[in-house]
Design a protein around this motif. Structure first.
Motif, PDB file in Angstrom:
ATOM      1  N   ALA A 403       0.767  -1.459   0.031  1.00 11.51           N
ATOM      2  CA  ALA A 403      -0.035   0.080  -0.027  1.00 11.51           C
ATOM      3  C   ALA A 403       0.886   1.452  -0.024  1.00 11.51           C
ATOM      4  N   PHE A 404       2.006   1.125   0.578  1.00 11.01           N
ATOM      5  CA  PHE A 404       2.821   2.419   0.795  1.00 11.01           C
ATOM      6  C   PHE A 404       4.365   1.772   0.170  1.00 11.01           C
ATOM      7  N   PRO A 405       4.590   1.973  -1.085  1.00 13.93           N
ATOM      8  CA  PRO A 405       6.109   1.161  -1.723  1.00 13.93           C
ATOM      9  C   PRO A 405       7.023   2.013  -1.132  1.00 13.93           C
ATOM     10  N   GLU A 406       7.100   3.403  -0.563  1.00 16.59           N
ATOM     11  CA  GLU A 406       7.962   4.067  -0.234  1.00 16.59           C
ATOM     12  C   GLU A 406       8.707   3.759   1.141  1.00 16.59           C
ATOM     13  N   LEU A 407       7.748   3.017   1.863  1.00 15.54           N
ATOM     14  CA  LEU A 407       8.152   2.484   3.097  1.00 15.54           C
ATOM     15  C   LEU A 407       9.169   1.249   3.249  1.00 15.54           C
ATOM     16  N   LYS A 408       9.362   0.677   1.722  1.00 18.35           N
ATOM     17  CA  LYS A 408      10.277  -0.605   1.653  1.00 18.35           C
ATOM     18  C   LYS A 408      11.692  -0.291   2.095  1.00 18.35           C
ATOM     19  N   ALA A 409      12.174   0.763   1.842  1.00 14.91           N
ATOM     20  CA  ALA A 409      13.423   1.083   2.221  1.00 14.91           C
ATOM     21  C   ALA A 409      13.893   2.477   2.199  1.00 14.91           C
ATOM     22  N   VAL A 410      14.782   2.865   3.064  1.00 11.54           N
ATOM     23  CA  VAL A 410      15.258   4.415   3.225  1.00 11.54           C
ATOM     24  C   VAL A 410      16.582   4.627   3.309  1.00 11.54           C
ATOM     25  N   ASN A 411      17.119   5.455   2.641  1.00 13.81           N
ATOM     26  CA  ASN A 411      18.373   5.949   2.683  1.00 13.81           C
ATOM     27  C   ASN A 411      18.404   7.460   3.707  1.00 13.81           C
ATOM     28  N   GLN A 412      19.307   7.207   4.646  1.00  9.94           N
ATOM     29  CA  GLN A 412      19.560   8.327   5.489  1.00  9.94           C
ATOM     30  C   GLN A 412      20.656   8.955   5.510  1.00  9.94           C
ATOM     31  N   VAL A 413      21.034  10.271   5.085  1.00  9.85           N
ATOM     32  CA  VAL A 413      22.057  10.899   5.046  1.00  9.85           C
ATOM     33  C   VAL A 413      22.308  11.775   6.225  1.00  9.85           C
ATOM     34  N   VAL A 414      23.204  11.611   6.905  1.00 12.15           N
ATOM     35  CA  VAL A 414      23.502  12.350   8.171  1.00 12.15           C
ATOM     36  C   VAL A 414      24.789  13.252   8.109  1.00 12.15           C
ATOM     37  N   VAL A 415      24.504  14.663   8.372  1.00  9.98           N
ATOM     38  CA  VAL A 415      25.695  15.329   8.282  1.00  9.98           C
ATOM     39  C   VAL A 415      25.800  15.966   9.640  1.00  9.98           C
ATOM     40  N   LYS A 416      27.168  15.957   9.973  1.00  9.74           N
ATOM     41  CA  LYS A 416      27.677  16.682  11.334  1.00  9.74           C
ATOM     42  C   LYS A 416      28.349  18.049  11.017  1.00  9.74           C
ATOM     43  N   ALA A 417      28.111  18.983  11.525  1.00  8.33           N
ATOM     44  CA  ALA A 417      29.052  20.249  11.369  1.00  8.33           C
ATOM     45  C   ALA A 417      28.682  21.395  12.469  1.00  8.33           C
TER      46      ALA A 417
END
Length: 709
Positions: A403-417
């Motif tokens: 029902a919600f294909p966008e939930l299958k996987a996720v990339n998380q970009v983390v930035v520390k500054a």
């Protein structure tokens, strides 16, 4: 073997001491309690580094449950009814102490489903311990609205279901392994009493190992797989070690015609098979210890479990086993224990002795053919999509993702500054969001979150594909290679890393590939050193390494041919991932190298005894292999039974481990020990014992021990 000698002369004290030891180990472990691994313990590679950065800003992954509301069958969902039910779900969940927040309902793109996301309190891995109240509320809503499909899924509920299924599987494994093991032992000893002894000692060693592992988990956190390996290895080595001891004891008593004092027979068994057990046990423990070099909490947990249960089995063989043999010695039949050459073994060895070079060439060639599929083995992590669909949470998981294909996987970009650069970071991440939104690889809207102090910022980029699928992997590669360098990668002094479902799936196998050469090198060195030291022979040390590599490669080749394709799915009840679990080869190499030492040390010890008595090297090789073949075969059947009982398990990785170990033991016991090893020893002759210069030593005679006992 002073300990075994003392136990034989003081049997009741030794038996009582072992019982107290097991009680202290298990009781102490239960009193102290185990220490479960946390999310931080599982971090590896760039994904792990990104997770650590996110955790610094309080942006780490939270335990989330998703309640899905949809129409039954192919009917269309009534919007008003669905909204009312969603609000009811929100109200029920918000009132639970385990819940941190409940999101507003979200409707699927086709309008046929509505979901409510529920974020639980506490760390991600702790969610499964507290998910029951949430599932209970979902069940109440489902009961109140029978015209709708109301179901729940998420990391906590999936973990809870998988854990329960694993427990049920292990119970069934015990029901399979124990009776078959008992039957094999009855056929070997033809005595109920002597057949029960190995099982009792194995079970008690497992109990001691479980307790010790709980204590050790405060140093090496338990990743949830320790009990599995304790059962797997404990049954195998426990029965093996006891079997070696019992067979030698009964052979000595039968050889003496019943005139050998029972304590004297135990002393001879301790000096021969007992020594082999100690060397084998230390080899298994030392081989298992190389898993700590993986830098991975799962392998550390596996290593700890294997080490503690193996050492417990060795302790039992030096204490309570000699005591039991001395106590039960006169109550068991001697006729069945009389040594026999073994018609089948003699028939196999006859052509080996006649043409050792041809036998060696054909057998090695056959093993290399079995190992050939190893050349195209593909290693991947085992994702959720590989879990059994018998689990309610996994069936709901499939429907949520449909029902919600966008939930299958996720990339998380983390930035520390630095906080003063927050505006620059936000601008760069906004540019990144625009790039991925325009890229058809990605799906859904991005979401940006930042820590309260402004140091850590996280951008979530969804992908409409499971982590194992090519599209998801390509999305990660493009993100790291193209999109990030063109945006946030240009920020000087900023630390950038990518985590998420896809990154975890990709980075874990890569981490294992990097560590594999180090572990394999240490494993080869340990195997060589133990064999060379035990028999004072560099040649035998090198031969042991080569033979272990050959059997491991062949079993991995068979594993690849079976599990990386679909032809055996119906036969073994699995769905092929098109790959092998990334942990399987490394675990197989380490455990197989250790377990192979059981057969290797026992067989070479019998050959060494003949050499020390002055028997020519070639004749000693045949005599030793012929004399040890029966017990090696029996031990192999027991071990294969234990390992094969893991094949019916639902978890694909445990299936692969059980299958590969069963195949490896079969090849090791029947091809390596009956064909390749004797052929090699016949060709090498006395050279096999170089540089040892052993003098002939008379065999221990019953008369020499007449004052014992």
């Amino acid at each position: 073997m002073r300990v075994a000698r003392w136990s034989a002369h003081h049997p009741w004290r030794a038996i009582a001491g072992w019982i107290v030891f097991v009680i202290i180990c298990l009781g102490g472990g239960l009193a102290i309690g185990g220490h479960a691994a946390t999310s931080a313990d599982f971090r590896v590679g760039e994904a792990g580094r990104a997770e650590a950065l996110a955790a610094q800003g309080g942006l780490q992954q939270k335990p989330v449950e998703r309640v899905l509301i949809s129409a039954k069958g192919s009917g269309r969902l009534d919007e008003a009814t669905a909204d009312a039910v969603a609000q009811e779900v929100r109200g029920r969940m918000a009132g639970l102490a385990e819940v941190a927040s409940v999101a507003a309902p979200i409707r699927s793109a086709d309008g046929r489903a509505v979901r409510v996301d529920v974020t639980m309190k506490g760390p991600e891995l702790e969610g499964k311990k507290h998910v029951a109240p949430l599932l209970a509320q979902t069940a109440e809503v489902r009961k109140a609205h029978p015209g709708l499909v109301v179901e729940e899924s998420g990391s906590p509920s999936i973990s809870e279901d998988v854990q329960g299924q694993r427990g049920d599987d292990l119970s069934r494994t015990e029901l399979i392994a124990l009776p078959v093991t008992l039957i094999v032992l009855l056929l070997v000893f033809r005595s109920v009493v002597m057949a029960v002894v190995p099982l009792l000692l194995s079970i008690s060693s497992i109990m001691a190992g479980v307790g010790l592992s709980m204590v050790a988990s405060h140093i090496f956190p338990d990743a949830g797989v320790g009990t599995n390996v304790i059962l797997l290895i404990g049954m195998a080595v426990g029965v093996d070690y006891t079997l070696f001891y019992l067979k030698r004891d009964r052979e000595e008593r039968a050889r003496s015609g019943g005139g050998l004092p029972r304590a004297a027979a135990v002393e001879i068994a301790a000096a021969t098979s007992g020594r082999a057990v100690v060397v084998s046990g230390l080899a298994v423990a030392a081989s298992s210890a190389t898993l700590y070099l993986a830098g991975d909490v799962i392998f550390a947990s596996l290593a700890t479990g294997a080490i503690v249960v193996t050492l417990a089995a060795v302790v039992s063989s030096l204490t309570v086993l000699p005591a039991l043999l001395a106590t039960l010695g006169r109550r068991t039949p001697r006729r069945a224990a009389r040594p026999r050459d073994g018609g089948l073994t003699s028939a196999v060895l006859r052509p080996v002795a006649g043409r050792p070079a041809l036998t060696l060439g054909v057998a090695v060639a056959a093993m290399l053919v079995l190992a050939a599929p190893l050349s195209y083995m593909k290693l991947t992590d085992v994702g959720r999509e590989a879990y059994s669909r018998d689990l309610p949470a996994m069936r709901a998981y499939d429907r949520v993702n449909a029902a919600f294909p966008e939930l299958k996987a996720v990339n998380q970009v983390v930035v520390k500054a630095a906080p003063e650069r927050r505006a620059q970071v936000l601008a760069a991440l906004d540019a990144l969001a625009h790039r991925v939104t325009a890229d058809p690889l990605y799906a859904g809207r991005t979401r940006m979150r930042a820590s309260a102090d402004g140091r850590i910022t996280l951008l979530e980029v969804p992908v409409a594909a499971y982590p194992s699928e090519k599209r998801a992997q390509t999305s990660l590669e493009r993100l790291r290679a193209d999109h990030i360098p063109a945006t946030v990668g240009r920020l000087r002094g900023a630390e950038v890393a990518v985590t998420g479902d896809v990154a975890r799936y990709a980075d874990y196998p890569e981490h294992q590939k990097q560590r594999l050469p180090i572990i394999l090198g240490a494993l080869l060195l340990v195997t060589f050193a133990i064999t060379a030291r035990a028999f004072r022979s560099i040649v035998l040390g090198l031969a042991g390494v080569v033979l272990n590599l050959l059997s491991a490669a062949a079993s991995l080749g068979v594993l690849t041919a079976v599990f990386q394709h679909r032809w055996a799915e119906g036969l073994l009840d699995f769905t092929s991932m098109g790959s092998i679990g990334s942990r399987v080869p490394l675990f197989l190499f380490v455990i197989l190298f250790g377990l192979s030492m059981d057969y290797q040390v026992f067989t070479l010890s019998r050959i060494e005894e003949a050499v020390r008595r002055g028997v020519p090297a070639r004749a000693a090789a045949l005599d030793g292999i012929r004399g040890s073949a029966g017990v090696v075969t029996s031990a192999a059947i027991v071990m294969v039974t234990v390992f094969a009982s893991f094949v019916p398990l639902h978890l694909i990785e445990m299936k692969q481990i059980g299958f590969s170990l069963a195949v490896a033991v079969l090849l090791d016991a029947f091809v390596i020990r009956l064909l390749i090893l004797p052929a090699l020893l016949l060709l090498l002759g006395r050279t096999a014992w170089w540089p040892s210069r052993r003098r002939a030593v008379p065999a221990p005679a019953p008369g020499a021990l007449e004052n014992v006992g």
